[in-house]
Design an enzyme around this catalytic site. Structure first.
Site, PDB file in Angstrom:
ATOM      1  N   ARG A  71       0.780  -1.343  -0.137  1.00  0.00           N
ATOM      2  CA  ARG A  71       0.154   0.196  -0.009  1.00  0.00           C
ATOM      3  C   ARG A  71       0.945   1.194   0.125  1.00  0.00           C
ATOM      4  O   ARG A  71       1.990   1.241   0.548  1.00  0.00           O
ATOM      5  CB  ARG A  71      -0.832  -0.137   1.177  1.00  0.00           C
ATOM      6  CG  ARG A  71      -2.151  -0.564   1.161  1.00  0.00           C
ATOM      7  CD  ARG A  71      -3.224  -0.185   0.361  1.00  0.00           C
ATOM      8  NE  ARG A  71      -4.466  -0.893   0.195  1.00  0.00           N
ATOM      9  CZ  ARG A  71      -4.811  -1.908  -0.548  1.00  0.00           C
ATOM     10  NH1 ARG A  71      -3.721  -2.169  -1.556  1.00  0.00           N
ATOM     11  NH2 ARG A  71      -5.826  -2.310  -0.604  1.00  0.00           N
ATOM     12  N   GLU A  74      -2.021   7.929  -3.950  1.00  0.00           N
ATOM     13  CA  GLU A  74      -2.353   7.812  -5.454  1.00  0.00           C
ATOM     14  C   GLU A  74      -3.744   7.871  -5.876  1.00  0.00           C
ATOM     15  O   GLU A  74      -4.765   8.018  -4.741  1.00  0.00           O
ATOM     16  CB  GLU A  74      -2.083   5.975  -5.543  1.00  0.00           C
ATOM     17  CG  GLU A  74      -2.993   5.300  -4.675  1.00  0.00           C
ATOM     18  CD  GLU A  74      -2.619   3.466  -4.763  1.00  0.00           C
ATOM     19  OE1 GLU A  74      -1.359   3.321  -4.589  1.00  0.00           O
ATOM     20  OE2 GLU A  74      -3.384   2.913  -5.053  1.00  0.00           O
ATOM     21  N   HIS A  84      -0.984   0.329  -9.571  1.00  0.00           N
ATOM     22  CA  HIS A  84      -1.820  -0.430  -8.714  1.00  0.00           C
ATOM     23  C   HIS A  84      -2.558  -1.563  -9.568  1.00  0.00           C
ATOM     24  O   HIS A  84      -3.636  -1.603  -9.291  1.00  0.00           O
ATOM     25  CB  HIS A  84      -2.724   0.452  -7.892  1.00  0.00           C
ATOM     26  CG  HIS A  84      -3.152  -0.399  -6.568  1.00  0.00           C
ATOM     27  ND1 HIS A  84      -3.225   0.333  -5.492  1.00  0.00           N
ATOM     28  CD2 HIS A  84      -3.252  -1.721  -6.285  1.00  0.00           C
ATOM     29  CE1 HIS A  84      -3.753  -0.529  -4.389  1.00  0.00           C
ATOM     30  NE2 HIS A  84      -3.682  -1.702  -5.114  1.00  0.00           N
TER      31      HIS A  84
HETATM   32  C1  DGY Z   1      -6.312  -5.333  -2.917  1.00  0.00           C
HETATM   33  O1  DGY Z   1      -7.154  -6.209  -3.066  1.00  0.00           O
HETATM   34  O2  DGY Z   1      -6.227  -4.815  -1.759  1.00  0.00           O
HETATM   35  C2  DGY Z   1      -5.404  -4.732  -4.087  1.00  0.00           C
HETATM   36  O3  DGY Z   1      -4.554  -3.904  -3.532  1.00  0.00           O
HETATM   37  C3  DGY Z   1      -6.432  -4.199  -5.017  1.00  0.00           C
HETATM   38  O4  DGY Z   1      -7.026  -3.198  -4.711  1.00  0.00           O
END
Ligand code: DGY
Length: 328
Positions: A240, A269, A287
């Site tokens: 993240r 982001e 992402h």
């Molecule tokens: C998640 O599943 O957490 C990925 O980052 C996609 O958002």
């Protein structure tokens, strides 16, 4: 009995909207307008359930404006867009999509590590710019992945998937650090050795971040941590934004304090720190670690099935705060 009212907060596969429509009265944001907090609250004010993604923030303020809401089904394994305490306090069930994305995301983490180590983006830009006029012995020479030491920070399902790929496919030595140590059988299966965070930083040739974001993991990798890494090391973040201090990382990359980085997630982001856009030794992706078509479909279907299960049976397949059910 009247059908429950559901809001789908972002565009999703049409077949999933059709599936939801078989069970619910559905309003869907198929135009994919990114909704601000007030707009999301307006849409949810008269809804019983929400199909959300990681960009939809569900907190106490929003819940106060949406008294009918009983469940938010996130199409993501990560759930830092949810204030779980606030949801539980109001009896709003939260669900996510674990497992269905593990192997796809581990594939991507490994691919990003390889692209970073072998300087694929940087060399492609060079080629596309017409700068490739002759062979030279050190042109875009990077570091090896096979046989190197793979460090993993955060050893959940995805971290374990990356460890297995490295240990069994590429003969890597795998070290990891996690809040809790894995059991011996899982460590043996992943050929992974538990080390302190400091040793992980100092020893890894390629460090991959796969830990969840929370207040305690904010800037888990900043200037001090990067300072412990080898100057030849690479850093990959598929976890993240906010886990890495992006400004500190950009400066470290510019100064050659580590060799390179691969980033799929960013602080704030979809904005990206401008310094990361100008340093050459970084591979940047928007992402997409879980973005294979079958996996995104499986994630969407699981989020939808959580809604169906909840409204038909009063429980969910992958609840995050089952204690919220006690409030119903
Ligand atoms: C998640 O599943 O957490 C990925 O980052 C996609 O958002």
């Amino acid at each position: 009995m009247a059908k429950a009212k559901i809001f789908v907060a972002r565009a999703v596969f049409p077949e999933i909207v059709e599936y939801l429509a078989q069970h619910f009265e559905v309003q869907s944001n198929q135009s994919d307008q990114v909704l601000n907090k007030d707009q999301l609250a307006q849409h949810l004010a008269d809804k019983d359930g929400a199909f959300t993604t990681g960009s939809d923030r569900i907190d106490g303020e929003l819940l106060a404006a949406c008294p009918r809401l009983k469940i938010c089904a996130n199409m993501a394994v990560g759930f830092n867009n949810f204030d779980l305490d606030a949801m539980t306090a109001r009896g709003v069930l939260a669900t996510n999509t674990p497992d269905v994305l593990t192997e796809t995301t581990a594939d991507f983490g490994f691919a990003l590590m390889m692209a970073t180590a072998r300087r694929m983006t940087e060399s492609e830009h060079y080629l596309r710019a017409g700068k490739w006029t002759k062979w030279s012995y050190d042109m875009f020479a990077g570091s090896d992945v096979h046989g190197a030491t793979l460090g993993i920070l955060g050893m959940g399902r995805i971290g374990q998937g990356i460890a297995r790929r490295g240990a069994h496919g590429f003969g890597m030595k795998v070290i990891y650090h996690n809040r809790s140590r894995l059991d011996a059988a899982t460590e043996a299966e992943c050929k992974a050795h538990y080390v302190s965070k400091e040793e992980l930083l100092k020893t890894a040739d390629h460090l991959v971040l796969v830990l969840p974001y929370s207040a305690s993991s904010h800037h888990a990798i900043g200037a001090a941590e990067i300072g412990l890494m080898k100057p030849t090391a690479t850093l990959v973040n598929i976890a993240r934004g906010g886990i890495v201090d992006d400004a500190a990382l950009a400066q470290a990359l510019r100064e050659g304090r580590i060799a390179a980085a691969g980033l799929d997630v960013f602080e704030g982001e979809p904005k990206v720190h401008p310094d990361l856009l100008t340093v050459p030794n970084v591979v940047l992706t928007p992402h997409i670690a879980s973005a294979s078509v079958p996996t995104r479909l499986a994630m969407a279907r699981l989020a939808a099935d959580n809604l169906v299960e909840f409204f038909s049976k009063g429980k969910a397949l992958t609840p995050l705060n089952p204690q919220a059910l006690a409030k119903h």
